[in-house]
Motif scaffolding. Structure first.
Motif, PDB file in Angstrom:
ATOM      1  N   ASP A 181      -0.016   5.457   0.812  1.00 33.63           N
ATOM      2  CA  ASP A 181      -0.913   6.527   1.273  1.00 33.63           C
ATOM      3  C   ASP A 181      -0.478   8.010   0.244  1.00 33.63           C
ATOM      4  N   ILE A 201      -5.351   8.776   0.743  1.00 35.30           N
ATOM      5  CA  ILE A 201      -6.020   7.639   0.064  1.00 35.30           C
ATOM      6  C   ILE A 201      -4.942   6.583   0.247  1.00 35.30           C
ATOM      7  N   ARG A 202      -5.520   5.603   0.726  1.00 30.22           N
ATOM      8  CA  ARG A 202      -4.590   4.385   0.578  1.00 30.22           C
ATOM      9  C   ARG A 202      -4.870   3.472  -0.478  1.00 30.22           C
ATOM     10  N   THR A 236       1.021  -1.371   0.099  1.00 26.83           N
ATOM     11  CA  THR A 236      -0.001   0.015  -0.086  1.00 26.83           C
ATOM     12  C   THR A 236       0.766   1.406   0.132  1.00 26.83           C
ATOM     13  N   ARG A 274      -9.268  12.464  -2.285  1.00 23.89           N
ATOM     14  CA  ARG A 274     -10.279  11.526  -3.048  1.00 23.89           C
ATOM     15  C   ARG A 274      -9.231  11.099  -4.394  1.00 23.89           C
ATOM     16  N   ASP A 277      -7.058  -1.727  -5.476  1.00 24.50           N
ATOM     17  CA  ASP A 277      -8.229  -0.969  -4.966  1.00 24.50           C
ATOM     18  C   ASP A 277      -7.689   0.143  -4.140  1.00 24.50           C
ATOM     19  N   TRP A 278      -8.534   1.002  -3.804  1.00 19.01           N
ATOM     20  CA  TRP A 278      -8.123   2.283  -2.896  1.00 19.01           C
ATOM     21  C   TRP A 278      -9.457   2.686  -1.829  1.00 19.01           C
ATOM     22  N   GLU A 279      -8.841   3.103  -0.925  1.00 19.14           N
ATOM     23  CA  GLU A 279     -10.016   3.705   0.364  1.00 19.14           C
ATOM     24  C   GLU A 279      -9.509   4.761   0.905  1.00 19.14           C
ATOM     25  N   LYS A 280     -10.602   5.499   1.440  1.00 22.39           N
ATOM     26  CA  LYS A 280     -10.050   6.715   2.021  1.00 22.39           C
ATOM     27  C   LYS A 280      -9.995   6.346   3.596  1.00 22.39           C
ATOM     28  N   GLN A 281      -8.811   6.958   3.998  1.00 16.36           N
ATOM     29  CA  GLN A 281      -8.255   6.788   5.543  1.00 16.36           C
ATOM     30  C   GLN A 281      -8.064   8.107   5.898  1.00 16.36           C
ATOM     31  N   GLN A 341      -3.931   0.086  -2.635  1.00 14.52           N
ATOM     32  CA  GLN A 341      -3.554  -1.181  -2.470  1.00 14.52           C
ATOM     33  C   GLN A 341      -2.972  -1.764  -4.155  1.00 14.52           C
TER      34      GLN A 341
END
Length: 398
Positions: free
Chosen positions: A129, A221-222, A127, A134, A213-217, A224
């Protein structure tokens, strides 16, 4: 005497000969400090190498108090020379992932100015960051395409030691945290970055990069991703899942989403139907229990013992009876393999307080629970039989 770091002299060194400076033991286990080593210690976002020293397994490698400690499965026998062998598959995988991270981070910065603030090299996925609120599909596609273009160009990856005064000659991607022993990893005309990890000698050896994939942390944005042989492994695993779903859903791959949506919709309809039928059965069982109610001191009382019933079903049944018959008292005991559960309910025509009734009995089974005037529930240890608990409830009423 410090250990000579062979992994900086040649990242492709797989085996070497050395002597031992010392053996010791700390809270992490038995370790050896070598005169020279090709084992990379954990650091800079890259995990440690593993392998063997004279056939003894090297489980972990860390740099502690100026020593590179090789943590061993068992102590080494004393001798003049030792042969170290690196687990090459693990090392080269780490080299691919670490270099791939440099390339992907540089691609996001080159294309959009998005800076990487941290990196994690995991056992299965990696990962980064990104310091952005967004991220869009189009941006990840473009960054991934640029990263793979750099890989296909097979640019050299050079590691070099520089002084602080020489840093002005390089367009560094991020500010360095050290002012001496500065090591740069360079992909010409693309990425200049301070790094102490191991990397292949060219971008082509990274093979490929795939964003998963990616997601908000919080405020970042993290992302993968995987590189090299992990891309093939991910493809193999996902293809195996798709083939299994193709057979289960009886649909080709391009119709998989439509077929899955259809199955989920059918499942929701069936689930709703089951809940409706279950509600009817509970109402029927409540009516049957009401017909069997005993009359005690002018009130109808239902005493029932159940075994391993879902507590939600018994709650619904007790409430149904109490709402139907205002002069009825409901006492349910549910026995599970680990505990006893009690439900007390009453109709509006009775003056008892269900919460007070329950609280009188719970101490006998080391229990907890509560409720209100008309409904209470609780549970505790199986210190008494269900029949004895029921007797305690009835006696407490009197």
């Amino acid at each position: 005497m410090t250990t000579e770091k062979l992994y900086y002299q040649g990242q492709y060194i797989r085996d070497f000969k050395t002597s031992i400076l010392k053996q010791g033991k700390d809270e992490k286990g038995t370790y050896a400090v070598l005169e020279q080593t090709a084992f990379y210690p954990t650091g800079g976002g890259q995990p440690h190498d593993t392998g063997t020293l004279n056939g003894v397994r090297v489980m972990n490698v860390e740099e502690t108090d100026g020593e590179i400690r090789h943590y061993l499965e068992s102590p080494l026998q004393e001798q003049e020379e030792y042969r170290g062998e690196i687990d090459w598959d693990r090392r080269f995988d780490h080299m691919q992932q670490h270099a791939g991270q440099h390339i992907l981070s540089a691609a996001f910065e080159e294309a959009f100015g998005y800076k990487t603030v941290s990196f994690h090299l995991g056992n299965k996925i990696c990962t980064i960051d990104l310091e952005v609120p967004r991220l869009t599909d189009e941006e990840t596609i473009q960054a991934e395409k640029l990263a793979n273009t750099i890989i296909l160009e097979n640019r050299p990856i050079e590691a070099k030691w520089v002084s602080e005064s020489e840093l002005s000659n390089y367009n560094l991607r991020k500010k360095l945290s050290v002012t001496d022993h500065i090591r740069l990893v360079i992909i010409p005309d693309f990425d200049y970055n301070g790094c102490g990890g191991t990397h292949p000698s060219s971008t082509g050896q990274v093979s490929s990069i795939k964003i998963l994939d990616w997601e908000k942390q919080k405020k970042i944005i993290r992302v993968q991703f995987v590189c090299g042989s992990r891309v093939i492994k991910q493809l193999h695993e996902k293809q195996k899942v798709l083939q299994g779903l193709t057979a289960i859903l009886n649909a080709p791959q391009d119709k998989m989403e439509e077929a899955a949506s259809r199955v989920l919709q059918q499942a929701r309809v069936l689930e709703k139907t089951v809940e409706e039928l279950k509600g009817r059965l509970i109402e029927h069982e409540a009516g049957s229990l009401l017909n069997q109610a005993e009359t005690i001191d002018g009130r109808r009382t239902i005493q029932a013992h159940f075994e391993d019933r879902p507590i939600t079903e018994l709650q619904q049944m007790a409430r149904t009876i109490a709402a139907t018959a205002s002069d009825t008292l409901v006492l349910f005991i549910n026995e599970t393999p680990e505990k006893l559960q009690i439900i007390c309910a009453k109709g509006t025509g009775l003056a008892f307080n269900m919460n007070q009734l329950l609280k009188k009995v719970l101490p006998a089974i080391n229990g907890k629970g509560g409720g209100n005037d008309s409904f209470a529930q609780g549970g505790g240890d199986k210190l008494m039989s269900p029949q004895q608990v029921m007797e305690e409830l009835l006696n407490s009423l009197e």
